[in-house]
Motif scaffolding. Structure first.
Motif, PDB file in Angstrom:
ATOM      1  N   UNK A 140       0.269  26.650  -9.437  1.00 45.85           N
ATOM      2  CA  UNK A 140      -0.464  27.057 -10.639  1.00 45.85           C
ATOM      3  C   UNK A 140      -1.707  27.837 -10.235  1.00 45.85           C
ATOM      4  N   UNK A 141      -1.882  29.025 -10.843  1.00 43.51           N
ATOM      5  CA  UNK A 141      -3.078  29.824 -10.572  1.00 43.51           C
ATOM      6  C   UNK A 141      -4.044  29.807 -11.754  1.00 43.51           C
ATOM      7  N   UNK A 142      -3.539  29.474 -12.943  1.00 41.36           N
ATOM      8  CA  UNK A 142      -4.378  29.421 -14.134  1.00 41.36           C
ATOM      9  C   UNK A 142      -3.644  28.630 -15.209  1.00 41.36           C
ATOM     10  N   UNK A 143      -4.407  27.961 -16.075  1.00 41.90           N
ATOM     11  CA  UNK A 143      -3.838  27.244 -17.221  1.00 41.90           C
ATOM     12  C   UNK A 143      -4.732  27.526 -18.423  1.00 41.90           C
ATOM     13  N   UNK A 144      -4.108  27.933 -19.542  1.00 39.53           N
ATOM     14  CA  UNK A 144      -4.856  28.304 -20.744  1.00 39.53           C
ATOM     15  C   UNK A 144      -4.332  27.506 -21.927  1.00 39.53           C
ATOM     16  N   UNK A 145      -5.239  26.815 -22.619  1.00 33.37           N
ATOM     17  CA  UNK A 145      -4.892  26.046 -23.802  1.00 33.37           C
ATOM     18  C   UNK A 145      -5.174  26.904 -25.036  1.00 33.37           C
ATOM     19  N   UNK A 146      -4.185  26.997 -25.927  1.00 29.46           N
ATOM     20  CA  UNK A 146      -4.354  27.718 -27.189  1.00 29.46           C
ATOM     21  C   UNK A 146      -4.817  26.702 -28.218  1.00 29.46           C
ATOM     22  N   UNK A 147      -6.087  26.728 -28.563  1.00 27.86           N
ATOM     23  CA  UNK A 147      -6.639  25.765 -29.518  1.00 27.86           C
ATOM     24  C   UNK A 147      -7.029  26.433 -30.822  1.00 27.86           C
ATOM     25  N   UNK A 148      -7.519  25.646 -31.773  1.00 22.24           N
ATOM     26  CA  UNK A 148      -7.931  26.210 -33.058  1.00 22.24           C
ATOM     27  C   UNK A 148      -9.124  27.166 -32.924  1.00 22.24           C
ATOM     28  N   UNK A 149      -9.912  27.011 -31.855  1.00 18.25           N
ATOM     29  CA  UNK A 149     -11.071  27.875 -31.633  1.00 18.25           C
ATOM     30  C   UNK A 149     -10.763  29.025 -30.690  1.00 18.25           C
ATOM     31  N   UNK A 150      -9.497  29.239 -30.360  1.00 17.46           N
ATOM     32  CA  UNK A 150      -9.095  30.305 -29.447  1.00 17.46           C
ATOM     33  C   UNK A 150      -8.588  29.753 -28.127  1.00 17.46           C
ATOM     34  N   UNK A 151      -8.497  30.632 -27.136  1.00 19.33           N
ATOM     35  CA  UNK A 151      -7.985  30.244 -25.819  1.00 19.33           C
ATOM     36  C   UNK A 151      -9.097  29.654 -24.969  1.00 19.33           C
ATOM     37  N   UNK A 152      -8.755  28.559 -24.281  1.00 20.02           N
ATOM     38  CA  UNK A 152      -9.705  27.876 -23.410  1.00 20.02           C
ATOM     39  C   UNK A 152      -9.029  27.616 -22.072  1.00 20.02           C
ATOM     40  N   UNK A 153      -9.705  27.979 -20.963  1.00 17.77           N
ATOM     41  CA  UNK A 153      -9.169  27.695 -19.639  1.00 17.77           C
ATOM     42  C   UNK A 153      -9.202  26.192 -19.387  1.00 17.77           C
ATOM     43  N   UNK A 154      -8.133  25.693 -18.768  1.00 15.51           N
ATOM     44  CA  UNK A 154      -7.999  24.277 -18.441  1.00 15.51           C
ATOM     45  C   UNK A 154      -8.126  24.126 -16.937  1.00 15.51           C
ATOM     46  N   UNK A 155      -8.916  23.147 -16.496  1.00 15.74           N
ATOM     47  CA  UNK A 155      -9.015  22.912 -15.058  1.00 15.74           C
ATOM     48  C   UNK A 155      -7.743  22.206 -14.584  1.00 15.74           C
ATOM     49  N   UNK A 156      -7.390  22.416 -13.326  1.00 19.66           N
ATOM     50  CA  UNK A 156      -6.162  21.847 -12.773  1.00 19.66           C
ATOM     51  C   UNK A 156      -6.355  21.567 -11.303  1.00 19.66           C
ATOM     52  N   UNK A 157      -5.486  20.742 -10.776  1.00 23.83           N
ATOM     53  CA  UNK A 157      -5.477  20.426  -9.356  1.00 23.83           C
ATOM     54  C   UNK A 157      -4.025  20.132  -8.983  1.00 23.83           C
ATOM     55  N   UNK A 158      -3.424  20.988  -8.165  1.00 24.32           N
ATOM     56  CA  UNK A 158      -2.014  20.825  -7.832  1.00 24.32           C
ATOM     57  C   UNK A 158      -1.175  20.992  -9.087  1.00 24.32           C
ATOM     58  N   UNK A 159      -0.385  19.991  -9.418  1.00 24.46           N
ATOM     59  CA  UNK A 159       0.447  20.012 -10.629  1.00 24.46           C
ATOM     60  C   UNK A 159      -0.208  19.250 -11.790  1.00 24.46           C
ATOM     61  N   UNK A 160      -1.481  18.877 -11.643  1.00 26.77           N
ATOM     62  CA  UNK A 160      -2.188  18.060 -12.638  1.00 26.77           C
ATOM     63  C   UNK A 160      -3.126  18.915 -13.470  1.00 26.77           C
ATOM     64  N   UNK A 161      -2.941  18.888 -14.798  1.00 27.29           N
ATOM     65  CA  UNK A 161      -3.878  19.536 -15.716  1.00 27.29           C
ATOM     66  C   UNK A 161      -4.947  18.509 -16.053  1.00 27.29           C
ATOM     67  N   UNK A 162      -6.210  18.887 -15.917  1.00 25.54           N
ATOM     68  CA  UNK A 162      -7.323  17.939 -16.059  1.00 25.54           C
ATOM     69  C   UNK A 162      -7.943  17.987 -17.453  1.00 25.54           C
ATOM     70  N   UNK A 163      -8.356  16.826 -17.930  1.00 24.40           N
ATOM     71  CA  UNK A 163      -9.127  16.658 -19.163  1.00 24.40           C
ATOM     72  C   UNK A 163      -8.494  17.336 -20.378  1.00 24.40           C
TER      73      UNK A 163
END
Length: 189
Positions: A140-163
Motif C-alpha cells: 500500500x502506498x496510499x489510502x483515501x477515505x471518501x467521507x461526507x466532508x470529502x476525501x481524507x488520507x488514512x494512515x496505514x502500516x503494512x496491511x493495516x489501516x489505522x484509526x
C-alpha cells in the motif's frame, strides 16, 4: 428360467434363488462392554519455600471454600495501541477502480458496519479459490477515505489501516493505492 451360462440370452423372470449367500450363517450379536468411569487426579500445587500446600476442587480438595474471597483492587489505563475492527462484524466488498496514475492501481473497498466501530482494520489479499494469503504484503502506498466532508488520507502500516471510524449501517468507501498492474480481491481480517 434364469441362466448363468456365458453368452446366454437374458430374461425378465426373477430368480428365486440367491447365489453367493449361505443360509446357515447366524447373525453376530455384540455384547455390551463393561463401563468404566475414569477420574483424573492432579497433584497439589506447591507454593514457594515452605508454604503450606492447599488443594482446590479441581485437584481433589474440598468442594467449598473455607472463607470468602477478598476484594481485589483493579486499575486500568489506556494503552498505546488502538482497538481492532474485526472483519466478521462488517459487510465488505472490494473491486479494481480506474485510475489515471500509471504508477499505481486502485483497489476500492466498501464497508458497512453492523455497529459503530473505530480502530485499526487489517486487510488481506485473497488468493486462488478465495482463500486468504497470510503474510502477503499488499504494498500500500496510499489510502483515501471518501467521507461526507470529502476525501481524507488514512494512515496505514503494512496491511493495516489505522484509526478508521465506521458508523452503523453507513457505507464507507476507501481507495487503496497499490503498485501498478496489481489486482487483488481483499478481505478484512
Amino acid at each position: 428360467m434364469p441362466t448363468s451360462e456365458l453368452d446366454a440370452e437374458g430374461s425378465t423372470i426373477e430368480s428365486s434363488s440367491v447365489t453367493g449367500a449361505r443360509s446357515d450363517v447366524e447373525p453376530v450379536v455384540q455384547k455390551p462392554g463393561r463401563k468404566v468411569q475414569v477420574k483424573v487426579r492432579r497433584p497439589a500445587v506447591g507454593g514457594v519455600d515452605d508454604e503450606e500446600i492447599e488443594q482446590g476442587r479441581d485437584r481433589g480438595g474440598p468442594r467449598r471454600r473455607k472463607r470468602e474471597g477478598g476484594p481485589l483492587p483493579g486499575f486500568g489505563a489506556d494503552g498505546e495501541g488502538a482497538s481492532r475492527i474485526r472483519g466478521r462484524d462488517l459487510r465488505f466488498r472490494s473491486w479494481s477502480a480506474p485510475t489515471d496514475d500509471a504508477t499505481a492501481a486502485i483497489i476500492a473497498v466498501a464497508i458497512i458496519a453492523e455497529s459503530d466501530e473505530s480502530g485499526d482494520l487489517e486487510l488481506v489479499a485473497l488468493g486462488p479459490g478465495g482463500e486468504p494469503e497470510k503474510g502477503f504484503e499488499l504494498g500500500i502506498s496510499r489510502a483515501v477515505l471518501h467521507g461526507p466532508d470529502g476525501k481524507v488520507d488514512v494512515s496505514f502500516s503494512g496491511n493495516m489501516l489505522r484509526n478508521i471510524r465506521l458508523s452503523q449501517g453507513q457505507k464507507t468507501r476507501i481507495d487503496i493505492y497499490v503498485p501498478a498492474g496489481e489486482r487483488y480481491r481483499l478481505e478484512a481480517v
